[in-house]
Scaffold this active site. Sequence first.
Site, PDB file in Angstrom:
ATOM      1  N   ILE A   1     -15.335  30.188  39.328  1.00  0.00           N
ATOM      2  CA  ILE A   1     -14.192  30.052  40.245  1.00  0.00           C
ATOM      3  C   ILE A   1     -14.586  29.035  41.306  1.00  0.00           C
ATOM      4  CG2 ILE A   1     -12.836  31.248  42.026  1.00  0.00           C
ATOM      5  CD1 ILE A   1     -13.170  33.829  40.373  1.00  0.00           C
TER       6      ILE A   1
ATOM      7  N   ALA B   1     -29.441  29.961  47.058  1.00  0.00           N
ATOM      8  CA  ALA B   1     -30.669  29.313  46.595  1.00  0.00           C
ATOM      9  C   ALA B   1     -30.693  27.924  47.224  1.00  0.00           C
ATOM     10  CB  ALA B   1     -30.693  29.197  45.078  1.00  0.00           C
TER      11      ALA B   1
ATOM     12  N   TYR C   1     -27.600  26.114  36.541  1.00  0.00           N
ATOM     13  CA  TYR C   1     -27.576  27.376  37.287  1.00  0.00           C
ATOM     14  C   TYR C   1     -29.006  27.789  37.664  1.00  0.00           C
ATOM     15  CZ  TYR C   1     -25.458  31.851  38.644  1.00  0.00           C
ATOM     16  OH  TYR C   1     -25.016  32.955  39.335  1.00  0.00           O
TER      17      TYR C   1
ATOM     18  N   LYS D   1     -29.903  36.349  39.188  1.00  0.00           N
ATOM     19  CA  LYS D   1     -28.812  37.230  38.739  1.00  0.00           C
ATOM     20  C   LYS D   1     -29.299  38.179  37.624  1.00  0.00           C
ATOM     21  CE  LYS D   1     -25.398  35.745  41.400  1.00  0.00           C
ATOM     22  NZ  LYS D   1     -24.814  36.584  42.478  1.00  0.00           N
TER      23      LYS D   1
ATOM     24  N   VAL E   1     -28.444  39.514  56.088  1.00  0.00           N
ATOM     25  CA  VAL E   1     -28.962  40.476  55.095  1.00  0.00           C
ATOM     26  C   VAL E   1     -30.424  40.183  54.714  1.00  0.00           C
ATOM     27  CG1 VAL E   1     -26.666  40.972  54.166  1.00  0.00           C
ATOM     28  CG2 VAL E   1     -28.072  39.204  53.098  1.00  0.00           C
TER      29      VAL E   1
ATOM     30  N   SER F   1     -13.380  32.574  49.102  1.00  0.00           N
ATOM     31  CA  SER F   1     -14.461  33.481  48.701  1.00  0.00           C
ATOM     32  C   SER F   1     -13.918  34.581  47.807  1.00  0.00           C
ATOM     33  CB  SER F   1     -15.083  34.146  49.935  1.00  0.00           C
ATOM     34  OG  SER F   1     -15.595  33.176  50.825  1.00  0.00           O
ATOM     35  N   ILE F   2     -14.695  34.983  46.835  1.00  0.00           N
ATOM     36  CA  ILE F   2     -14.310  36.150  46.011  1.00  0.00           C
ATOM     37  C   ILE F   2     -14.228  37.372  46.915  1.00  0.00           C
ATOM     38  CG2 ILE F   2     -15.124  37.697  44.205  1.00  0.00           C
ATOM     39  CD1 ILE F   2     -16.134  35.254  42.689  1.00  0.00           C
TER      40      ILE F   2
ATOM     41  N   ALA G   1     -19.337  28.410  47.597  1.00  0.00           N
ATOM     42  CA  ALA G   1     -20.675  28.576  47.006  1.00  0.00           C
ATOM     43  C   ALA G   1     -20.781  27.811  45.689  1.00  0.00           C
ATOM     44  CB  ALA G   1     -20.963  30.048  46.792  1.00  0.00           C
TER      45      ALA G   1
ATOM     46  N   GLY H   1     -20.412  38.848  52.663  1.00  0.00           N
ATOM     47  CA  GLY H   1     -20.319  37.597  51.922  1.00  0.00           C
ATOM     48  C   GLY H   1     -18.989  36.908  52.012  1.00  0.00           C
TER      49      GLY H   1
ATOM     50  N   THR I   1     -15.285  28.229  44.435  1.00  0.00           N
ATOM     51  CA  THR I   1     -15.513  28.739  45.788  1.00  0.00           C
ATOM     52  C   THR I   1     -16.427  27.757  46.533  1.00  0.00           C
ATOM     53  OG1 THR I   1     -17.501  29.866  45.072  1.00  0.00           O
ATOM     54  CG2 THR I   1     -15.437  31.129  44.963  1.00  0.00           C
TER      55      THR I   1
HETATM   56  C1  LIG Z   1     -23.353  25.354  36.163  1.00  0.00           C
HETATM   57  C2  LIG Z   1     -22.780  26.715  36.445  1.00  0.00           C
HETATM   58  C3  LIG Z   1     -21.325  26.616  36.795  1.00  0.00           C
HETATM   59  C4  LIG Z   1     -20.705  27.991  36.968  1.00  0.00           C
HETATM   60  C5  LIG Z   1     -21.265  28.684  38.192  1.00  0.00           C
HETATM   61  C6  LIG Z   1     -20.434  29.938  38.510  1.00  0.00           C
HETATM   62  C7  LIG Z   1     -20.890  30.454  39.816  1.00  0.00           C
HETATM   63  C8  LIG Z   1     -20.297  30.001  40.994  1.00  0.00           C
HETATM   64  C9  LIG Z   1     -20.718  30.476  42.235  1.00  0.00           C
HETATM   65  C10 LIG Z   1     -21.740  31.411  42.288  1.00  0.00           C
HETATM   66  O1  LIG Z   1     -22.186  31.907  43.497  1.00  0.00           O
HETATM   67  C11 LIG Z   1     -23.216  31.255  44.114  1.00  0.00           C
HETATM   68  C12 LIG Z   1     -23.594  31.723  45.363  1.00  0.00           C
HETATM   69  C13 LIG Z   1     -24.595  31.085  46.075  1.00  0.00           C
HETATM   70  C14 LIG Z   1     -25.224  30.004  45.503  1.00  0.00           C
HETATM   71  O2  LIG Z   1     -26.239  29.375  46.185  1.00  0.00           O
HETATM   72  C15 LIG Z   1     -25.895  28.257  46.888  1.00  0.00           C
HETATM   73  C16 LIG Z   1     -24.588  27.873  47.124  1.00  0.00           C
HETATM   74  C17 LIG Z   1     -24.373  26.703  47.868  1.00  0.00           C
HETATM   75  C18 LIG Z   1     -25.445  25.982  48.332  1.00  0.00           C
HETATM   76  C19 LIG Z   1     -26.720  26.439  48.047  1.00  0.00           C
HETATM   77  O3  LIG Z   1     -27.800  25.766  48.486  1.00  0.00           O
HETATM   78  N1  LIG Z   1     -26.941  27.581  47.340  1.00  0.00           N
HETATM   79  C20 LIG Z   1     -24.873  29.541  44.247  1.00  0.00           C
HETATM   80  C21 LIG Z   1     -23.842  30.181  43.540  1.00  0.00           C
HETATM   81  C22 LIG Z   1     -22.330  31.873  41.119  1.00  0.00           C
HETATM   82  O4  LIG Z   1     -23.326  32.788  41.232  1.00  0.00           O
HETATM   83  C23 LIG Z   1     -21.907  31.418  39.876  1.00  0.00           C
END
Ligand SMILES: CCCCCCc1ccc(Oc2ccc(Oc3cccc(O)n3)cc2)c(O)c1
Length: 254
Positions: free
Chosen positions: A191, A95, A155, A162, A65, A19-20, A195, A13, A193
């Site tokens: 954070i 997602a 979210y 999750k 994966v 990235s974390i 993503a 990842g 990032t």
């Molecule tokens: C409204 C909530 C704000 C705080 C969100 C904190 C957070 C930030 C990043 C996170 O990691 C992801 C990883 C993938 C992900 O799916 C994505 C990312 C970019 C584009 C996309 O189509 N899907 C969504 C969040 C995560 O699980 C949680």
Amino acid sequence: MIDLEGKVAIVFGLANKRSIAWSIALKLQEAGAQLAICYQNERMKAEAQGLIDELAGAEGFQCDVSNDAEIDTLFGQIKERYGKVDVLVHAVAFAPPEDLRGDFVNTSREGFRVAHDVSVYSLIALSRAAAPLMTDGGSIITLTYYGAEKVVPNYNVMGVAKAALEATVRYLAASLGPRRIRVNAISAGPIKTLAARGVGALGEMLKVHAEKSPLRKNVEQIEVGGAAAFLASDLSGAITGETIYVDCGYNIMG
Ligand SMILES: CCCCCCc1ccc(Oc2ccc(Oc3cccc(O)n3)cc2)c(O)c1
């Protein structure tokens, strides 16, 4: 100081320096671990290789994966190159964009499937492949978010995924514990990032966290890295099946 000398850690990842997974890799390496960095596909290879070159002794491997054949091939390569695995870091989630905003009731069947395949099932598949190589026991670490436990607007389907991931951590801990393999999740505060940019209203969430969390600040990547190094090490030897909050205390507030 955390001691991971002689340990082999495989990290999934890593996209870029925000990235974390990058902060986790840095702290594992600082503690002496040998790193295997896995990137999803050819397109991400160049960027990943640039980061891998900055991690002394680290090597890059390709693995999608969502593909069982690629996971089997990868762990054959890992076995040949290192002979064992001590730590597995799963910092993978996805997602479809349309399912990370708007009204949750409109979540598509395909979006739900993709979110759970990439963000949850991949942990089971990777754990099953890694377990036989964890001959000295091991530590499996994944990343989750508060939106698994309470509704966080936007979210959406990732919150449901999750929640499934956190339950998966408990069932994997029970399944792999007899083989001295620990499985835990880090629930990080928001954070900025790459993503995170895919989730609506991140900016607002960062502001609320800095104002409401007991420590009155946001989490920094490197603080998540430190918690991961702790979970990777024997210092957390009696911790398994847990979700550890690294969120400046935000989750304890009403
Ligand atoms: C409204 C909530 C704000 C705080 C969100 C904190 C957070 C930030 C990043 C996170 O990691 C992801 C990883 C993938 C992900 O799916 C994505 C990312 C970019 C584009 C996309 O189509 N899907 C969504 C969040 C995560 O699980 C949680």
